[in-house]
Scaffold this motif. Structure first.
Motif: not given
Length: 530
Positions: A85-87, A311-318, A387-391
């Motif tokens: 949902s966040a992504s 940094s250390n993002a779970l849903n986006m490149p660092s 963040v949401s684009a790849p999904i």
């Protein structure tokens, strides 16, 4: 306006001060995380949310968070955050995977020692006034085989400690390279082989659909008789009912469990069993670890909100703070190239290929690709971001690929976005000059150099005399000023294009007039966020 962060769980005062020192407004409300209604009421006021495990960031909370850009979890586990949902809403979710690594690894090693020498039971017996020296016959760990399931950050620390204790270490981890295994001094094996060979088994893997119940009755059946199992990672990795049966049968000689299927665990079938050590999720519970993860999450969130570093993002490149100044102009370029393709594409997109040439090939291409896809999808979905684009692309069945190569042309580096639809393939390339400003350098294989403006017009035509004159006359007649006018063609008499940088957007009526001019094939207004 300064970004504003809500700290909804207990975090150290030093971490709160870090936010303030970095120019971030912060509200420290450590009890709000337990008050669902209050959190829903106030979350819309914040750009960032710093949490531990008490705050549950549900889909409902995310829906109410109109300004939220980043969620920071002080710790490694993010089971309490609805990441999908966040992504979809473009909110970055960060954790702090390294702040408690040593603490958790040390706890696993301590649990292993406790199992080997039956320390908790021996302590309780002795303090009860008994002297049962013969009852607590332990085993040495020297020379024994330790099987590590998950040899990432924490697992690798356990491995090096165990090698130092003269154990034979084997590891199962699909992402562990042979070189990395050799560097750690461990042997990489398949999971079944680990079960067959290990005297001790310790788990250090996230809880996912693939890892849930990784140790169950079938796994225990493959293990050595007398195996000892340690879980300081996540409840649910071990099927507790199957472990109980293994302990009862003697197949499993002991278990040390720090995490449980249901927490807090107040009535586990493991409680009271012979040679079972249970602790209340203490893996990260040292003063140093709690302070470290709090400081780390504050630094990470401030870096993002102030500097754009991720940094250390779970849903986006660092994007590190060091590379952000160099990368940022090319992130903007990638977004503009994607936006150009998205605005001129009218049929369903099947595939996106992004070429990185020269210096761009050595950059953080994951971040650049996310920016390009975000720009491409923005005409379709206004709320999309990196963040949401790849999904969103994946949900639409769009294939995505990257190509990197050494410098091939006159530019030190450039990016080329090629979009394939049901009807055609179109490409657009660009670069950044020393001033950091993006430039278009090629469209549909036709070379040109054009500055990027907020309002532009893209036209195609056959390369014949008079077309440019007609365009100029039409703009003059309608009182629309052209800031810049760039042309290109593939060959004399062939395909030609024009990019016009305008001072203002075109009206629908004037656009219809342009499209009606003799020789004009396509006339597409473009708007860029510059």
């Amino acid at each position: 306006m300064a970004p504003r962060v809500l700290v909804s769980d207990k975090l150290s005062t030093t971490a709160v001060q870090i936010f303030k020192d970095r120019g971030v407004e912060v509200d420290y409300l450590p009890d709000v995380g337990k008050d669902k209604e209050k959190l829903l009421e106030i979350i819309g006021q914040y750009d960032g949310l710093a949490i531990r495990s008490a705050t549950k960031v549900t889909e409902k909370v995310i829906a109410a968070a109109g300004r939220l850009r980043v969620i920071g979890r002080a710790g490694i586990g993010v089971d309490n955050v609805d990441i999908p949902s966040a992504s979809r809403k473009g909110i970055i979710v960060m954790n702090t995977p390294f702040g408690n690594s040593i603490t958790t690894a040390e706890h696993a090693i301590a649990m292993m020692f406790g199992l080997a020498r039956q320390l908790p039971a021996a302590d309780a017996s002795t303090q009860a006034g008994k002297w049962e020296k013969n009852r607590f016959m332990g085993i040495e760990i020297t020379g024994k085989t330790l099987g590590i399931i998950g040899c990432g950050n924490i697992g690798s620390i356990v491995a090096t400690r165990a090698v130092g204790l003269k154990m034979k270490v084997i590891a199962y981890d699909p992402f562990l390279s042979t070189d990395r295994a050799a560097h750690l001094g461990v042997e990489k094996v398949e999971l079944d082989e680990l079960f067959h060979r290990a005297d001790f088994i310790t788990l250090h893997t996230p809880l996912t659909d693939k890892t849930r119940g990784v140790i169950d009755a079938d796994a225990i059946a493959m293990m050595k008789r007398g195996v000892r199992i340690i879980n300081c990672a996540r409840g649910g990795l071990v099927v507790e009912a199957d472990l109980v049966e293994g302990l009862k049968s003697g197949k499993v000689a002991g278990a040390a469990i720090d995490v449980f299927e249901t927490e807090p665990a107040v009535d586990s079938p493991l409680f009271g069993m012979e040679n079972v050590i249970c602790t209340p999720h203490l893996g990260a519970s040292t003063q140093e670890a709690q302070e470290n993860v709090a400081l780390q999450v504050a630094e990470q969130m401030a870096d993002y909100l102030i500097e754009g570093a991720v940094s250390n993002a779970l849903n986006m490149p660092s994007i590190s703070a060091e590379e952000a100044p160099i990368l940022t102009p090319f992130v903007k370029l990638a977004e503009i190239l994607g936006s150009f393709a998205g605005q001129v594409t009218e049929s369903p997109i099947q595939e996106i290929e992004i070429l990185y040439d020269g210096i761009t090939a050595g950059m953080n291409t994951k971040a650049l690709t996310s920016a390009a896809v975000a720009g491409l999808l923005k005409p379709l979905v206004q709320t999309v971001n990196m963040v949401s684009a790849p999904i969103m692309a994946k949900e639409r069945g769009i294939r995505l690929s990257e190509v990197r190569r050494d410098k091939t042309g006159v530019f030190d580096g450039y990016i080329k976005v090629t979009v394939t639809t049901e009807k055609q393939t179109r490409s657009i390339a660009g670069t950044c000059f020393q001033d950091g400003k993006p430039r278009f350098i090629q469209i549909k294989g036709i070379n040109m150099e054009a500055e990027v403006g907020r309002y532009m017009l893209y036209t195609t035509n056959r390369d014949t005399p008079g077309v440019i004159g007609q365009l100029g006359t039409a703009f003059g007649k309608n009182g629309v000023n052209i800031a810049n006018f760039q042309l290109g063609r593939d060959e004399q008499g062939g395909n030609a294009i024009a990019l016009l940088y305008l001072d203002e957007p075109l009206s629908d009526e004037f656009l219809a007039e342009v499209r009606a001019l003799a020789g004009i094939g396509q006339a597409k207004p473009l708007v860029f966020d510059v």
